[in-house]
Each structure stands twice: as structure tokens, then as C-alpha cells.
Scaffold this active site. Structure first.
Site, PDB file in Angstrom:
ATOM      1  NE  ARG A  17      -3.371   5.629   4.156  1.00  0.00           N
ATOM      2  CZ  ARG A  17      -3.580   6.200   2.958  1.00  0.00           C
ATOM      3  NH1 ARG A  17      -4.581   7.042   2.799  1.00  0.00           N
ATOM      4  NH2 ARG A  17      -2.819   5.939   1.965  1.00  0.00           N
ATOM      5  CG  ASP A  28       1.477 -10.414   1.394  1.00  0.00           C
ATOM      6  OD1 ASP A  28       2.569 -10.960   1.633  1.00  0.00           O
ATOM      7  OD2 ASP A  28       0.475 -10.620   2.095  1.00  0.00           O
ATOM      8  N   PRO A  32      -2.493 -15.669  -2.593  1.00  0.00           N
ATOM      9  CG  PRO A  32      -4.145 -14.429  -1.528  1.00  0.00           C
ATOM     10  CD  PRO A  32      -3.588 -15.799  -1.623  1.00  0.00           C
ATOM     11  NE  ARG A  70      -4.238   2.590  -1.354  1.00  0.00           N
ATOM     12  CZ  ARG A  70      -3.555   3.633  -0.932  1.00  0.00           C
ATOM     13  NH1 ARG A  70      -4.160   4.815  -0.834  1.00  0.00           N
ATOM     14  NH2 ARG A  70      -2.291   3.513  -0.609  1.00  0.00           N
ATOM     15  CE  LYS A 109      -2.184  -9.123  -0.938  1.00  0.00           C
ATOM     16  NZ  LYS A 109      -3.220  -8.439  -0.126  1.00  0.00           N
ATOM     17  CG  ASN A 162       1.824   1.674  -1.970  1.00  0.00           C
ATOM     18  OD1 ASN A 162       2.682   1.289  -1.185  1.00  0.00           O
ATOM     19  ND2 ASN A 162       1.904   2.830  -2.588  1.00  0.00           N
TER      20      ASN A 162
END
Length: 265
Positions: free
Chosen positions: A120, A217, A215, A157, A198, A115
DNA sequence: GCGCAGGGGGTCG
DNA sequence: CGACCCCCTGCG
């Protein structure tokens, strides 16, 4: 040292979203930190790179990092010619390889990626590495003050990262999972708090080299919905599904970018 | 230039 | 299925 890999494009790999620390130093030139070392490398011709290392260093480290012993042209050739979307994606993504990065760095990086957006992800990982002088080991993270970890700006996180570091250390003798099957490794990483399907698949693909990992996403969800009726035929591509995923991910994002940047008529 | 939504390579409860 | 921390981007 010139290396003709027959299939490599540094710029595309750098934009493929599997690595977050490549530093672009010039046109088609990068400093790549991995496994405690750095490599200066430049794209000197199509499918050919000029790596600033000895033949020995190449064979004992960087070759594995670049997955040099996998035949990517054969993977492309195995694509169903009737699959026009995949054929186009593979052509556009020519030169993308699946890097074999260090397992802990992959675990940490993709926990951070959840997320989150790529700019970033890169800045927070850079803050971490600047603080420690290199990508911090699991033990390094568990030993430092929580406020240090907070300062990286990982948001919620950070507790996932710390939990993972502890798990990784406790299970270390087994945690390489090099001999595990894809299914076993995936199931193991799913037991980490903060790792879902994922991220577990990213760890299997980028950290352990399980190319059947696929994966999914938000981008892949869109692609699979639009071109595969919601389900990609992974069983048809047991040895390469993850590579094809990377091709499609790159293709979709680069064409979306081109669409965005197109000047209005 | 600067403030302010909006949204992001998902995961958990 | 909604909330989630916080930075990055784009728009006023």
C-alpha cells in the site's frame, strides 16, 4: 556505462524497503526516479551495474545516490566474527547499500509508511506521483486542495503529511540539517507531528546519511529480542549500525518469505 | 469470482 | 495501552 562497485545488488536493494518507487522493467533491470531525473540501470554481473548515463551524470548525482564512496566490504569486515547471526545476515544481504534519496521524499515516504504495509505504501506513493507527474515537493502539496491529498488514500496520515510539508517549508533554510549531528537531527524531526522514533531514524539514515541511526520496527524488535537480548550493540558499530540494520531486516524478511513459501511435505 | 475479517517498516493522546 | 484510515491479502 559499466560500473564495478564491488558491492551492489539491485534486486536486494529494491526489496530492502528503503525505496518505494523503483520500477522493475525486466529481469534485474530498473527505472529509478530520483532528484527529478530517471536512471535506467541493470545488474550486468555480480556487484556490477550497467547504468544508462554519462560518466559526468554518474559523478554529479547518481554516485552519491548509490552511496558509491562508502566501502561496504569494510563494513562487513568489521562485523564481530563471533556474532553468527549478523555474519549470516550480512552474507545473505551482500550487495545492499543505503541509498541517499532526497530528504523531502524520505520524510514524506516514511510518514506514509507508519502502521502500513509495503504494497500500500507503494500504491499510494504512485498515485501521488501520477497526479503530479513526479514526487510532489512540499510546496506543491501545501498549495493543492486537501481533497486531492485525500484521494491518495493515505488515511489519517494525510494530515501528518501536510503538517510536515508546512514545517519543512517554514524551516527550509535550516531543514537540510546536513551539518547537524545525528542526535540533533533526530531531535528536530521528532518535533514533527506524525514522526516518532522509528520514522525519525529512517529520515536520519536514508535522508541524511547518518549511518549510526538504527531504526527499530517490528521486525528489528523481533530480531533484537531473539539474538541480542533486547539491545543491539550500536556503540560497537557507530559508523555502520544503520547498514547492519538493513542487512538484518532484509535477511529476516527474505528468510521469513522462504519459510512461508515452502511447500508442505 | 466475491464478500469479509485480519493486519500492516508506528504514533498519538 | 487502545484507537487509528484504508488498502491489501488470504480464506470461506
Amino acid at each position: 556505462m559499466l560500473l564495478d562497485l564491488g558491492f551492489i545488488d539491485l534486486d536486494k536493494i529494491a526489496e530492502s524497503g528503503q525505496c518505494f518507487r523503483w520500477e522493475k522493467t525486466d529481469d534485474h533491470e530498473y527505472i529509478i526516479p530520483a532528484c527529478g531525473k530517471t536512471l535506467k540501470v541493470r545488474q550486468s554481473a555480480p556487484d556490477v551495474i550497467d547504468a544508462d548515463c554519462t560518466i559526468d551524470e554518474w559523478h554529479h548525482g547518481w554516485a552519491a545516490y548509490f552511496d558509491a564512496y562508502t566501502d561496504y566490504r569494510a563494513i562487513v569486515a568489521s562485523i564481530d566474527p563471533k556474532d553468527e547471526y549478523l555474519t549470516r545476515a550480512a552474507e545473505a544481504a551482500h550487495g545492499i547499500r543505503i541509498l541517499k534519496q532526497s530528504l523531502w521524499e524520505v520524510i514524506a515516504s516514511f510518514i506514509i509508511s507508519q502502521n502500513n504495509n509495503i504494497p500500500r505504501i507503494k500504491t499510494t506513493i504512485k498515485r501521488m506521483c501520477d497526479t503530479f507527474g513526479d514526487f510532489p515537493s512540499a510546496s506543491r502539496l501545501t498549495l493543492c486542495d486537501h481533497s486531492i491529498v485525500r484521494s491518495f488514500g493515505l488515511g489519517y496520515r494525510d494530515t501528518y503529511l501536510l503538517d510536515a510539508a508546512i514545517r519543512y517549508l517554514c524551516d527550509e533554510p535550516e531543514s537540510e540539517h546536513r551539518s547537524d549531528s545525528y542526535a540533533e537531527a533526530r531531535a528536530y524531526y521528532l518535533t514533527y507531528k506524525g514522526i516518532g522514533e522509528k520514522v525519525a531514524d529512517c529520515i536520519c539514515l536514508y535522508g541524511l546519511g547518518h549511518k549510526e541511526a538504527f531504526p527499530i520496527d517490528v521486525w528489528m524488535k523481533r530480531i533484537v529480542g531473539a539474538h541480542y537480548k533486547g539491545r543491539f550493540p550500536v556503540e560497537q558499530y557507530k559508523r555502520s549500525a544503520g547498514v547492519l540494520q538493513q542487512f538484518m531486516f532484509y535477511y529476516e524478511r527474505s528468510s521469513a518469505g522462504a519459510e512461508r513459501d515452502r511447500q508442505p511435505a
